[in-house]
Design an enzyme around this catalytic site. Structure first.
Site, PDB file in Angstrom:
ATOM      1  N   GLU A 110      -6.154 -80.257 -50.949  1.00  0.00           N
ATOM      2  CA  GLU A 110      -5.984 -79.657 -52.278  1.00  0.00           C
ATOM      3  C   GLU A 110      -4.498 -79.539 -52.626  1.00  0.00           C
ATOM      4  O   GLU A 110      -4.094 -79.722 -53.762  1.00  0.00           O
ATOM      5  CB  GLU A 110      -6.614 -78.256 -52.342  1.00  0.00           C
ATOM      6  CG  GLU A 110      -8.113 -78.231 -52.495  1.00  0.00           C
ATOM      7  CD  GLU A 110      -8.602 -78.686 -53.867  1.00  0.00           C
ATOM      8  OE1 GLU A 110      -8.201 -79.770 -54.321  1.00  0.00           O
ATOM      9  OE2 GLU A 110      -9.413 -77.968 -54.466  1.00  0.00           O
ATOM     10  N   THR A 149      -5.428 -79.845 -62.920  1.00  0.00           N
ATOM     11  CA  THR A 149      -5.362 -78.490 -62.365  1.00  0.00           C
ATOM     12  C   THR A 149      -3.915 -77.990 -62.332  1.00  0.00           C
ATOM     13  O   THR A 149      -3.636 -76.838 -62.679  1.00  0.00           O
ATOM     14  CB  THR A 149      -5.966 -78.462 -60.945  1.00  0.00           C
ATOM     15  OG1 THR A 149      -7.324 -78.865 -61.051  1.00  0.00           O
ATOM     16  CG2 THR A 149      -5.903 -77.086 -60.325  1.00  0.00           C
TER      17      THR A 149
HETATM   18  N1  HSE Z   1      -8.826 -71.629 -58.666  1.00  0.00           N
HETATM   19  C1  HSE Z   1      -8.356 -72.914 -59.074  1.00  0.00           C
HETATM   20  C2  HSE Z   1      -7.754 -72.790 -60.472  1.00  0.00           C
HETATM   21  C3  HSE Z   1      -9.491 -73.878 -59.098  1.00  0.00           C
HETATM   22  O1  HSE Z   1      -8.397 -72.180 -61.320  1.00  0.00           O
HETATM   23  O2  HSE Z   1      -6.654 -73.284 -60.691  1.00  0.00           O
HETATM   24  C4  HSE Z   1      -9.121 -75.269 -59.534  1.00  0.00           C
HETATM   25  O3  HSE Z   1     -10.290 -76.005 -59.821  1.00  0.00           O
END
Ligand code: HSE
Length: 309
Positions: free
Chosen positions: A130, A183
């Site tokens: 990630e 993201t």
């Molecule tokens: N918690 C992370 C965000 C998840 O919201 O950035 C990314 O899919």
């Protein structure tokens, strides 16, 4: 040569109030990874399908490759592995696409090598991938994709992952509009501080959602699906979001929010029919804005990543 195929599901991270600490897995869609042990040491990506040629074929840059490389390193293995990744999850969708590739690859390689590690022990390698994908090693997609179910990341240092029981009759609607949000970008728009008043609202909802799932109390689940931290800012990146939320609740859903970093919308319902109706209502709103979308209806997936052949 030993070959196996593994699957890992899409996930809904955050679940409204639990930014970076809540996530759950759905049944479908998900990514598939075929792994083959070879005599030549090292990890190679042989093919990626379904990404429109956009993902890197270098193992060190691909989440499936990175996960396998860090796993092999941790067990001191010089195994040779070829990876074929079949992407069924759209990129930049908020459905945990990069996490599912890593989770499937890890479930697969662990199985191929005789399960030297437990599922939970695989988590740090998925988190590493990630970090490669979006610059942040959050676990709220990789943990539910690997372990299944609804997962709370109670802490990151050290990693403390808690599986939360969920009622059987909880149906998730996912509506993925044909829009892409990275993201990394959706994280950059967030505020770095939270007013105390908002923090109080948020931790009330976080506790309320967990209590609602465990009791179970569907009214409490619905009241707790509120996010005053990420959603007010991120929703600006999703056309029609406020109306979509209203329509979802009008359709009978318990609540509705952004799946992960978006733009996919998730909703929770107690009946499959309601979940379907909600999906149609959200899709219709996107259509009004000339956005095509796919709808997925699913129970919460309690299995997570699995070897399929
Ligand atoms: N918690 C992370 C965000 C998840 O919201 O950035 C990314 O899919």
């Amino acid at each position: 040569m030993k070959t196996i195929k593994a699957f890992a599901p899409a996930t809904v991270a955050n679940v409204s109030c639990g930014f970076d600490v809540f996530g759950f897995a759905v049944e479908q869609p998900g990514d598939e990874v075929t792994l083959t042990l070879t005599k030549t040491p090292g990890v190679r990506m042989t093919k990626i399908e379904g990404d429109g040629g956009r993902l890197p074929l270098e193992a060190e840059k691909n989440t499936a490759g990175v996960a396998v490389i860090s796993f092999l390193k941790s067990i001191d293995s010089d195994a040779g592995v070829e990876i074929f990744l079949k992407k069924n999850l759209p990129l930049g969708s908020g459905m945990g696409s990069s996490a599912a590739s890593a989770a499937a690859a890890l479930a697969g390689i662990n199985h191929l090598l005789g399960e030297p590690l437990s599922r939970r022990e695989l988590l740090p390698f998925a988190m590493e991938s990630e970090r490669i994908a979006c610059g942040s090693a959050h676990a709220d997609n990789v943990a539910p994709s690997l372990l299944g179910g609804f997962v709370l990341i109670r802490g990151y240092e050290p990693l403390d992952v808690v599986s939360i029981p969920t009622p059987d009759n909880l149906f998730c609607t996912l509506v993925h509009p044909h829009l892409e949000l990275k993201t990394q970008d959706s994280r950059q728009v967030l505020r770095s501080t939270i007013p105390l008043k908002d923090a109080i609202t948020q931790w009330g909802n976080i506790a309320g959602l967990i209590a609602g799932l465990m009791k179970p109390d569907f009214g409490l689940i619905g009241r707790s699906l509120k996010d005053v931290v990420a959603e007010p800012i991120r929703s600006l990146l999703i056309p029609g979001f406020d109306v979509i939320k209203e329509k979802a609740v009008e359709s009978g859903a318990l609540g509705c929010g952004i799946s992960g970093s978006g733009p996919t919308i998730f909703a929770l319902s107690t009946e499959k029919e309601t979940a379907l109706r909600t999906g149609k209502a959200i899709q219709q709103e996107f259509k009004k804005l000339k956005l095509e979308s796919e709808v997925y209806i699913s129970r919460i997936n309690s299995t997570g990543a699995k070897v399929i052949s």
